[in-house]
Design a protein around this motif. Structure first.
Motif, mmCIF file in Angstrom:
data_model
loop_
_atom_site.group_PDB
_atom_site.id
_atom_site.type_symbol
_atom_site.label_atom_id
_atom_site.label_comp_id
_atom_site.label_asym_id
_atom_site.label_seq_id
_atom_site.Cartn_x
_atom_site.Cartn_y
_atom_site.Cartn_z
ATOM 1 N N HIS A 1 2.761 -7.104 4.303
ATOM 2 C CA HIS A 1 1.415 -6.538 4.378
ATOM 3 C C HIS A 1 0.953 -6.800 5.975
ATOM 4 C CE1 HIS A 1 0.114 -5.719 0.231
ATOM 5 N NE2 HIS A 1 1.121 -6.235 -0.046
ATOM 6 N N ALA A 2 -0.127 -6.189 6.397
ATOM 7 C CA ALA A 2 -0.886 -6.656 7.547
ATOM 8 C C ALA A 2 -2.448 -6.851 7.223
ATOM 9 C CB ALA A 2 -0.856 -5.639 8.586
ATOM 10 N N HIS B 1 0.849 -1.129 0.016
ATOM 11 C CA HIS B 1 -0.044 0.011 -0.166
ATOM 12 C C HIS B 1 0.835 1.250 0.038
ATOM 13 C CE1 HIS B 1 -3.413 -2.914 0.743
ATOM 14 N NE2 HIS B 1 -2.481 -3.301 1.609
ATOM 15 N N GLU C 1 -2.080 -0.128 7.785
ATOM 16 C CA GLU C 1 -1.210 -1.140 7.379
ATOM 17 C C GLU C 1 -0.088 -0.299 6.570
ATOM 18 O OE1 GLU C 1 -3.168 -3.546 4.587
ATOM 19 O OE2 GLU C 1 -1.396 -4.625 3.946
HETATM 20 ZN ZN LIG Z 1 -2.230 -5.395 2.554
#
Ligand SMILES: [Zn+2]
Length: 513
Positions: A363-364, A294, A309
């Motif tokens: 990522h989270a 992101h 995130e």
């Molecule tokens: Zn993500």
């Protein structure tokens, strides 16, 4: 020099010594295998005209005046063009073509409208003759002069130069001091270059030293650059050059009450590695791309306490970069080193253009159920990509399509299915990452999975995606923001990447990736 070129040069010298004509328009440039020659134009009664004598010399045709008939004949080999005074027509070996204006005689010189060249002369001489009025070019024969249209956008801590190239043309981007040079494999450029809107990053974009080069003068905030190359519609391509500033993260002002205390990420002290320089011997694990998920307008998942995130992924990416560089001596490229919006395909392209050996996307995760927690490691599932993936998986690397023959620095491989060839290695890497993470942080019940992640599909190297935890779980939200937890993830990844390197160094030295 060919005799034609010698004759042409002589013709130009003679022309240059002729008396200056009034109403001179900007000259055209005739581009051919012999080189580039100026062709004078003048405006007469609102029409741009060329002197027929100039055309005769440049195109190796003969002009004969028939005073009695009030006309002219232009002969090229066996073809004859007949022109008549006062008529906006030409007969090309019996075939009539229209002209925007009749030929005009002034003194001893005949003038014809510039459109005479593509409409009549081209038919008579055979071969390709193209008139590009806006760029004042006449292209003769099979020469490559791509149209280049550029624009510059300011994007926070970088400025983006987007260059559309039509038709797609192989090119390289190199840095020489405070200048980037884009060299196209072409005979010339038909370029509309943008005025700068970000002088701190890009001071100027101008024609370069060669006939098919563009020079980008860098501004005072320049720290590094990256390029992404993508095929576009109908045989065109798009080159994106990001000119990136040294990262200076805005520090939270002490006077501002921040509702969620987020640990400030340590800014990396190492400047971004310059891309596209490929000097290390092939064979070992040299370069790795870390993709902070992101960024910019895309915040990603959001925790109940407000953690984003995109902040967590960038913080871990920077720590991982520093650790890999210092401990393994790897060249590490971040797909972003700031809060910038970057497309999914662009992320894989950064890895491909830098010839990275591994791609790790961070990522989270998010879930509507707050209780869900634990890390997961993904590699690409091809099920959703159908037959194309199946074919790509069984294709040897040498036969992957390369547009325009590629070039030393940038190969335009059809990235769409690039990952298909690395599924086994990606699975092995994912298992290794999962095993390392498991020793340090909580894992999800489904800790290792395949999924059709768009960001992975174009990566031309083993690639995994790590969901470090569920940011929607309040406990994990705090963990994900903590130095301790982030360092545990970094430690796990360094460990598994080291294992991967050691397991693969043997086969690499044997000659294949
Ligand atoms: Zn993500």
């Amino acid at each position: 020099m060919t005799s034609a070129a010698a004759a042409l040069l002589l013709a130009l010298l003679q022309h240059a010594s002729a008396a200056q004509q009034p109403a001179t328009a900007a000259p055209y440039t005739v581009l051919s295998r012999e080189g580039r020659r100026p062709l004078a134009a003048r405006t007469m009664a609102g029409q741009e005209m060329f002197a027929l004598d100039d055309l005769a010399r440049l195109f190796n045709v003969t002009v004969r005046e028939d005073a009695a008939a009030g006309g002219l004949t232009v002969t090229a080999g066996t073809q004859t063009i007949v022109l008549s005074a006062g008529q906006s027509l030409a007969s090309v070996s019996g075939r009539l073509v229209s002209l925007p204006a009749p030929p005009v005689r002034e003194g001893r010189t005949w003038y014809v409208p510039v459109d005479f060249v593509p409409r009549a002369l081209a038919l008579a001489v055979g071969g390709k003759v193209e008139l590009r009025k806006p760029s004042r070019l006449i292209l003769v024969g099979d020469i490559r002069v791509p149209r280049i249209v550029g624009r510059i956008e300011p994007l926070g801590n970088l400025a983006r130069l987007t260059v559309d190239v039509s038709p797609a043309t192989p090119h390289t981007v190199t840095q020489e001091g405070t200048r980037l040079t884009v060299r196209f494999e072409a005979d010339g450029l038909d370029a509309a270059l943008p005025a700068t809107t970000s002088p701190d990053f890009i001071a100027n974009v101008r024609p370069g030293d060669g006939p098919a080069t563009i020079a980008i003068d860098l501004g005072p905030r320049f720290s590094s650059f990256r390029t992404v190359d993508t095929p576009a519609d109908r045989g065109t391509s798009r080159l994106v050059i990001d000119v990136i500033a040294q990262t200076t993260e805005p520090q939270p002002s002490p006077s501002t009450a921040t509702p969620t205390p987020t640990p400030a990420a340590p800014a990396p002290q190492v400047p971004e590695t310059p891309p596209l320089i490929d000097l290390a011997p092939a064979g070992t694990l040299r370069a790795i791309v870390i993709d902070a998920g992101h960024g910019g307008a895309e915040e990603g998942a959001k925790g109940p306490g407000g953690a984003l995130e995109k902040q967590v992924t960038l913080s871990v990416a920077r720590r991982l970069k520093a650790a890999l560089e210092s401990r393994l001596g790897l060249r590490v490229i971040l797909t972003r080193d700031g809060d910038t919006t970057i497309g999914l395909d662009e992320r894989a392209a950064v890895a491909n253009n830098n010839k990275a050996d591994l791609f790790v996307s961070l990522h989270a995760n998010a879930s509507p159920r707050a209780a869900i927690s634990g890390a997961q490691v993904f590699y690409l599932s091809l099920d959703e990509y159908g037959d194309a993936a199946e074919r790509a998986a069984h294709t040897e690397s040498e036969s992957l399509p390369v547009f325009g023959g590629g070039s030393r620095d940038i190969e335009l491989i059809l990235w769409d299915m690039a990952q298909a060839r690395y599924i086994k290695e990606s699975a092995a890497l994912a298992q290794s990452v999962e095993a390392s993470l498991r020793q340090r942080i909580p894992m999800n019940a489904r800790a290792i999975q395949q999924a059709p992640f768009r960001v992975l599909v174009g990566a031309n190297m083993p690639a995994v995606l790590v969901e470090m935890g569920f940011i929607t779980n309040p406990g994990q939200e705090k963990q994900l923001q903590s130095d301790e937890f982030q360092n545990q993830i970094v430690q796990s990844l360094v460990e598994s990447i080291t294992r991967f390197r050691d397991a693969h160094s043997g086969s690499h030295q044997a000659g294949g990736r």
